[in-house]
Scaffold this motif. Structure first.
Motif, mmCIF file in Angstrom:
data_model
loop_
_atom_site.group_PDB
_atom_site.id
_atom_site.type_symbol
_atom_site.label_atom_id
_atom_site.label_comp_id
_atom_site.label_asym_id
_atom_site.label_seq_id
_atom_site.Cartn_x
_atom_site.Cartn_y
_atom_site.Cartn_z
ATOM 1 N N UNK A 1 0.067 12.605 2.524
ATOM 2 C CA UNK A 1 -0.781 13.062 3.617
ATOM 3 C C UNK A 1 -2.057 12.250 3.533
ATOM 4 N N UNK A 2 -2.280 11.385 4.488
ATOM 5 C CA UNK A 2 -3.442 10.521 4.396
ATOM 6 C C UNK A 2 -4.610 11.035 5.221
ATOM 7 N N UNK B 1 -7.460 29.324 0.490
ATOM 8 C CA UNK B 1 -6.169 29.227 -0.183
ATOM 9 C C UNK B 1 -5.789 27.775 -0.302
ATOM 10 N N UNK B 2 -5.469 27.389 -1.535
ATOM 11 C CA UNK B 2 -5.245 25.972 -1.782
ATOM 12 C C UNK B 2 -3.759 25.699 -1.942
ATOM 13 N N UNK B 3 -3.309 24.609 -1.401
ATOM 14 C CA UNK B 3 -1.981 24.151 -1.750
ATOM 15 C C UNK B 3 -1.963 22.633 -1.760
ATOM 16 N N UNK B 4 -0.910 22.116 -2.354
ATOM 17 C CA UNK B 4 -0.817 20.670 -2.444
ATOM 18 C C UNK B 4 0.310 20.198 -1.553
ATOM 19 N N UNK B 5 0.055 19.160 -0.784
ATOM 20 C CA UNK B 5 1.096 18.630 0.081
ATOM 21 C C UNK B 5 1.279 17.152 -0.187
ATOM 22 N N UNK C 1 0.009 14.164 -3.289
ATOM 23 C CA UNK C 1 -0.462 15.425 -3.877
ATOM 24 C C UNK C 1 -1.826 15.800 -3.305
ATOM 25 N N UNK C 2 -1.911 15.749 -2.006
ATOM 26 C CA UNK C 2 -3.192 15.995 -1.369
ATOM 27 C C UNK C 2 -3.529 17.483 -1.413
ATOM 28 N N UNK C 3 -4.785 17.769 -1.707
ATOM 29 C CA UNK C 3 -5.231 19.154 -1.657
ATOM 30 C C UNK C 3 -5.409 19.561 -0.208
#
Lengths: 386, 540, 368
Positions: free
Chosen positions: B243-244, B202-206, B211-213
């Motif tokens: 988010x690094x 399940x993918x989301x972007x944070x 806009x990290x996957x």
């Protein structure tokens, strides 16, 4: 609730932090190099004053040097006071946890052990495995003053003897707790190992050997090596050791050493119509350690012969020894009273007040059984071809 | 309380400020793409502040070159070769040379997509916001004059490392591949190990800006749905600009943020992650880092290595025990030394006591300070060694060993036994890499406690640590499971590792109660080949 | 209704119970002074006589599932009398707790760190207990098996190491103890390790299945007794007659361990084990105290009470006795008298009244 839990946690952490900051490094904090480690002590008495001589381990040289010892003398009305007075000599509190030896002078032993034992028992620092010996010399201090050929700390050297007591039969190992146990036993008297100095080519050498016997806590006499061994046989304290005996074989005298592997002694009271008898049943398992010469052939028959011989020998010697003790000292150093009170408390109650009298005349029979199990690594004697 | 209210106020203020962006689009450009190419180009360039790495390539195509199109992409992120071959060539030459079917409307994006673009990864979008997002993610955008739609074409090129052996978790036996920074590569590594429809990604972007996957990976039939729900809830809570690394996420989702013990584990080895997925855990992959997070985590996990399961059980079990011992030594070593030499000298054998005393004779510091100095120096050495290039790093080791060890002993600053204690501690601390941080902190704490109250302090510290560990939970799973609460069947895989054929049951604390999943058939214990005739055959 | 929300399972109850009984290992030493070499017998008889009482506690908890003793008292005796009785319970919990905290302090002062400040030991220990209790009953239950394991492991270990020094003739003669002293010893045994389990009236309320309580409590009692028994036998066999003169025979006997001059000074093992065990016992007492107080005042949570009560306990523990001698004397003689009605009279009585009034059915409005 949650908020409170958090502040509680903070309070808890604060509490510990506070404690650690306020109280850091107090109390029992003793640097190891500041300890004056007592290896052993000798106890003398002059008039009313106790004189304690401590042998302390000297670590000042650093790791390069072999550690040596120093003697410190201090006196006081009580032992505790004497031990504290030592501070003014050496500057540090004495550290007793590693003390191995307590040497007690003959005079004090004659006056009674219990008064001086109290402090040893009470002080938490002193281990109950500290060994107590009686000095046969004039003062106990002399023992600590001699030099040992290999170990510089005399107390540790003496401790070594006890560590290897498995191989010597003639030294009872009496640690403080054992002494208390004996003293607390009704009717039983105790025996302590003795130590003395022997001159040998002008060198003073230490000997730990023989024992001193006590009536209750008062010294009444000494036993030599042989007697000590017999006493320990009766008291079931033999673990290892030797019995050496001369026998006649085909009219040739041969000396034979039996190395004891296991020995079990049981004292059985036999009560018949108010008459008390004791039976001592002994089982000794041993190896032949040495047979002098080549005449004796150790086959099954020979072994049986030896066994019988050793049995007779033990029976005879022990019976004679017990007789001597009964006659000469009249104190129960063997623990007959203990055996009686455990096996037959009713009779014991009856005879307890006059036990000393009873003991003097009590009849003792010794039945020993010797089993020879092997002959070390040798199968046959060395042959000389003629 | 007051602070709490303030916090809430501040948060609601922030939320209301962001809310307009939140719900409409990811970056606030919700307008549809204008049909006029010129206008849309202007708007896009405006949004991107005429950034120099954004290329806009305008071209004409069609039978009579009557259609105008534009490709937008970021120079460094696309495969130009592919653009030429699979987008521009078919569009420009194809439409020109082979003529246009009358039925086809070339200004319709769908037609272009189905008839001309020879790339599978295409997507039609209508909103300007999506367009910007996709453009920045490294895709090629095809705009056609007169169409309100745009085509997103993924040319698939992305700079990434090869699959290499991970530096942190070296193994003697086992696969040597490791995740890398590209999340798609990482997912493919997992997929390759589990070829089952059960595996859910399940993918989301944070991250508002980055806009990290972020992917949640789990096995549908094994993982507890409650757990997945909880993970999603915690992930969606995160409102942050970027988010690094997965560490960012870890710190926002962990159960006990104040605890020194980690409640989220990580790894960069696919086989390890897959093993954990098979236990009913869920992995969180973050684009841009090879470190994959796994929840829930239990304490004993740090003492289990994947290699334990690849090698035969005997050595594996011994290694387990050694790892536990190492952890104890690394946390308690200096503290016990101080407690013994300063408070409880009676517990040291006489001869050892004498040699310690002799060793410390010339040392000017108290034992506690000596211990502080030494472990502090060790931590400096370790930190310095990690940061330096390999060649220089070795010199650090030599300098540390020689100068700080030998020389300080010879100078009489430190006692030789202290050096032994600290080096034993140091070596032991490397045996359990996953708990290095908690181990280091505990070491200091216990040392302080030992300095204050000797053995009593250490015991109290142990009790508090034990209680703390027991009270921790990681996503609902008790942290000290299966030791406390006790689970006897799970103890097969804690201090020792039983043979694989013996561990038929699944980890019951993590696995979903209703999941009807067995690791293996119940009677797999191997036995020698049984053949009644074999003996007689041999005789013949 | 109940201040505790956590639940424990019957397995955990078993370990809690065993650990709690083992927590009294240090206190066997009190009885040794009285019952001498017959301590082992006294333990067994004490166990036999205590079982009915312990069973009465279980029956009480079973009859009122999910209710702790304060609620039960309220239900059985009504508001006023019930609260008074509950106060008696709390008094008992607090006093016993302070004795136990003091025990730890004395253990360290006497044997391990004689120069340390007594108050510091008490404060540090109580703070640790308070931390554990603030984490809730579930955490205590979860570590219970570790504690019980220590409680059984250390006595067995030391016993094996001491086999060489044992002399089983120390148990002879049997049946020589005067009857009065025997009785005294049995009373101590019943009261201190066994019937102090009264605190479980506060804990059994959190049991998830009250039906299984009996089995786990009896087996817990048995395991605890085995530990006590091993300790008593070891002490007597090793120390013989002298065991009565020492402050702590357990320490004294393990001090004699000497195997090859390397395995010596094992008394630290006893020190660690006893700290853990008493810690556990104190936690349960502290937990019982604070939950009972919170229940009486109808608080939602007991957590705010933990630190203040722990603080009070430190003061109590520091001042309740003037010296160790006092402590031993009072624990042997007076201490077990004030608690006797609570242990031996009130729970069976409560059970009886509840039975007569057919209570839990009537007051069935409690949450199930």
């Amino acid at each position: 609730m949650k908020a409170y839990g958090k502040s509680f946690q903070k309070l808890f952490i604060l509490l510990w932090l506070l404690l650690s900051i306020l109280l850091c490094g107090c109390w029992n904090y003793r640097e190891i190099e500041d300890l004056t480690i007592v290896a052993g002590a000798a106890l003398d008495k002059e008039g009313d004053m106790y004189i304690l001589t401590f042998e302390v381990i000297d670590v000042a040289g650093g790791p390069e040097k072999n550690h040596s010892s120093a003697l410190i003398k201090a006196s006081g009305l009580t032992l505790f006071e004497a031990s504290r007075n030592a501070i003014s000599v050496i500057g540090n509190k004495l550290y007793w946890s590693h003390a191995k030896m307590m040497i007690i002078s003959e005079d004090i032993a004659k006056e009674g052990l219990v008064p001086v034992m109290d402090w040893l028992a009470r002080d938490a620092e002193i281990r109950q495995t500290i060994k107590i010996v009686v000095s046969k010399e004039k003062t106990a201090r002399e023992i600590l003053e001699i030099t040992h050929p290999t170990i510089e700390v005399v107390s540790l050297a003496m401790d070594q003897v006890f560590q290897n007591k498995d191989s010597v039969t003639s030294v009872p190992r009496v640690e403080e707790w054992k002494l208390f146990q004996d003293l607390a036993q009704p009717g039983v008297s105790t025996a302590l190992p003795t130590v003395y100095i022997n001159e040998e080519n002008g060198n003073k050498r230490l000997f730990v050997s023989g024992s001193a016997i006590f009536d209750k806590d008062r010294l009444i006499g000494y036993l030599n090596d042989e007697e000590t061994k017999l006493m320990m046989f009766v008291k079931n304290e033999i673990t290892r050791g030797l019995i050496t005996e001369k026998i006649e074989h085909n009219d040739i005298p041969i000396k034979i050493s039996l190395e004891i592997l296991k020995s079990q002694t049981e004292i059985k009271p036999v009560v018949k119509d108010d008459e008390i008898k004791f039976e001592i049943d002994m089982t000794v398992h041993g190896n032949i350690g040495e047979i002098e010469g080549y005449h004796f052939h150790l086959d099954r028959k020979g072994a049986n012969h030896l066994e019988k011989h050793f049995e007779e020998l033990l029976n005879k010697n022990i019976a004679a020894f017990i007789k001597t003790i009964q006659k000469e000292y009249g104190v129960d150093i063997f623990g007959f009273a203990d055996a009686l009170s455990a096996r037959d408390p009713k009779t014991w109650k009856k005879v307890e007040p006059r036990w000393k009298e009873v003991f003097k005349n009590v009849e003792v029979t010794v039945n020993s059984e010797v089993h020879i199990e092997g002959a070390a690594i040798q199968k046959k004697p060395i042959r000389i071809r003629e | 309380m007051f602070r709490y209210i303030l916090k809430i106020l501040r948060y609601t203020a922030l939320k209301s400020k962001n809310s307009s962006q939140d719900h409409t689009s990811n970056n606030g450009y919700n307008e549809p793409i204008p049909s006029d190419l010129k206008k849309s180009r202007e708007i896009i360039e405006n949004i991107l502040h005429n950034s120099s790495d954004v290329s806009v390539h305008e071209f004409y195509f069609g039978n009579n070159r009557e259609c105008k199109g534009a490709l937008l992409f970021i120079n460094s992120m696309v495969d130009k070769e592919e653009i030429h071959k699979n987008i521009l060539q078919p569009l420009m030459y194809g439409t020109l040379m082979f003529g246009n079917d009358k039925n086809l409307d070339l200004s319709d994006i769908d037609t272009i997509k189905t008839h001309y673009i020879s790339i599978t990864d295409c997507l039609k979008i209508t909103s300007l916001g999506d367009l910007i997002d996709k453009l920045l993610a490294g895709t090629v955008i095809l705009l056609v004059d007169g169409s309100k739609e745009a085509l997103v074409i993924n040319t698939g090129k992305r700079e990434s490392r090869n699959i290499e052996e991970p530096g942190t978790e070296a193994v003697v036996r086992g696969p040597r591949e490791g995740f890398n920074e590209n999340i798609n590569v990482s997912i493919s590594l997992i997929r390759r190990k589990i070829k089952s429809p059960d595996l859910c990604v399940e993918k989301l972007k944070l991250g508002e800006k980055s806009k990290t996957d972020v992917c949640i990976v789990y096995l549908k039939s094994i993982a507890n749905p409650e757990l997945i729900k909880e993970i999603k809830a915690r992930l969606n809570r995160i409102k942050i600009d970027a988010i690094l690394e997965s560490g960012y996420i870890e710190q926002f989702i962990e159960d006990a943020p104040y605890s020194i013990f980690p409640t989220v584990s990580n790894s960069e080895k696919p086989d390890k992650i897959v093993a954990k997925l098979l236990d009913g855990r869920a992995a969180i992959l973050v684009d841009g880092t090879p470190f994959v997070l796994v929840v829930p985590m239990v304490f004993i996990e740090t003492f289990q290595s994947v290699e334990d399961y690849y090698s035969r059980p005997y050595l594996a079990s011994i290694m387990r025990i050694i790892r536990f011992l190492s952890y104890i030594i690394s946390t308690l070593g200096p503290a016990l030394y101080v407690a013994l030499t300063v408070f409880h000298q009676e517990l040291i054998p006489t001869s050892l006591l004498i040699s310690i005393a002799e060793g410390r004779e010339r040392v000017p510091f108290p034992a506690i300070l000596e211990a502080w100095l030494m472990i502090f120096t060790f931590d400096i050495l370790r930190e310095a060694g990690i940061r330096l290039p390999k060649a220089v790093g070795q010199t650090i080791g030599i300098v540390g060993a020689l100068v700080l060890g030998q020389a300080s002993v010879e100078a009489g600053l430190i006692s030789p036994i202290m050096v032994i204690v600290v080096s034993a501690t140091a070596i032991a601390s490397f045996a359990v890499p996953a708990q290095t941080d908690s181990g280091t902190i505990l070491r200091y704490i216990f040392l302080a406690l030992a300095g204050i109250a000797g053995g009593f302090g250490v015991i109290m510290g142990l009790l508090v640590t034990l209680i703390h560990l027991t009270s921790l939970r990681s996503f609902g799973t008790p942290y000290l499971w299966p030791i406390a609460p006790l689970n006897l069947s799970a103890l097969k895989d804690v201090f020792i590792r039983m043979p694989l054929w013996n561990m038929t049951k699944h980890l019951s604390a993590i696995i979903w109660k209703d999941a009807d999943y067995y690791r293996q058939a119940p009677d797999l214990k191997p036995s020698p080949y049984k053949n009644d005739n074999s003996d007689s055959k041999q005789k013949e | 209704m109940n201040v505790e929300k956590g639940k424990i399972c019957s397995m955990q109850l078993f370990f809690l119970f065993a650990g709690f009984v083992q927590g009294s290992v240090l206190l066997v030493d009190f009885a040794i002074g009285i019952s001498e070499s017959q301590t082992w017998m006294v333990i067994l008889i004490g166990l036999g006589l205590a079982i009915p009482f312990v069973l009465s506690y279980v029956a009480l908890a079973k009859r009122f599932p999910g209710m702790n003793v304060v609620q039960i008292n309220d239900a059985v005796y009504g508001r006023f009398l019930g609260k008074t009785l509950s106060l008696y319970y709390i008094f008992f919990f607090l006093m016993t707790l302070s004795f136990n905290i003091r025990d730890v302090g004395e253990l360290y002062i006497t044997f391990l760190m004689p120069d340390t400040s007594f108050i510091f030991l008490l404060v540090a220990f109580s703070a640790t207990c308070a931390y554990a209790v603030s984490k809730g009953l579930e955490v205590l239950a979860r570590i219970s098996h570790l504690i019980a394991l220590i409680g059984i492991f250390v006595p067995i270990c030391t016993t094996i190491l001491l086999i060489d020094q044992m002399d089983f003739s120390n148990f002879l003669p049997l049946f020589e103890l005067p009857f009065a002293r025997m009785l005294h010893g049995i009373h101590i045994m019943m009261a201190i390790p066994f019937c102090e389990t009264l605190v479980f009236l506060m804990i059994m309320a959190s049991l998830d299945k009250a039906e299984k309580a009996k089995k786990s409590i009896l087996s817990g009692l048995l395991v605890g007794t085995v530990s006590l028994f091993i300790v008593a036998v070891r002490n007597t066999a090793v120390l013989g007659n002298t065991q009565t003169i020492w402050t702590s025979p357990s320490f004294q006997s393990t001090r004699l361990i000497d195997i090859g001059t390397v395995l010596t000074r094992m008394d630290f093992l006893i020190g660690i084990a006893q700290t853990f065990l008493i810690f556990f016992k104190c936690c349960l007492f502290l937990y019982a105290s604070v939950t009972a107080i919170a229940q009486i005042f109808n608080l939602k949570t007991y957590i705010p009470l933990v630190l203040p009560v722990a603080g009070i306990e430190v003061i109590l523990a520091a001042t309740v006795f003037q010296s160790k001698v006092d402590h031993a004397e009072i624990s042997q003689n007076a201490g077990i008298i004030y608690s006797a009605p609570l242990m031996f009279l009130i729970p069976p009585l409560t059970l009886l009244i509840a039975k007569l009034r057919n209570l839990p059915n009537k007051g069935g409005k409690n949450d199930s």
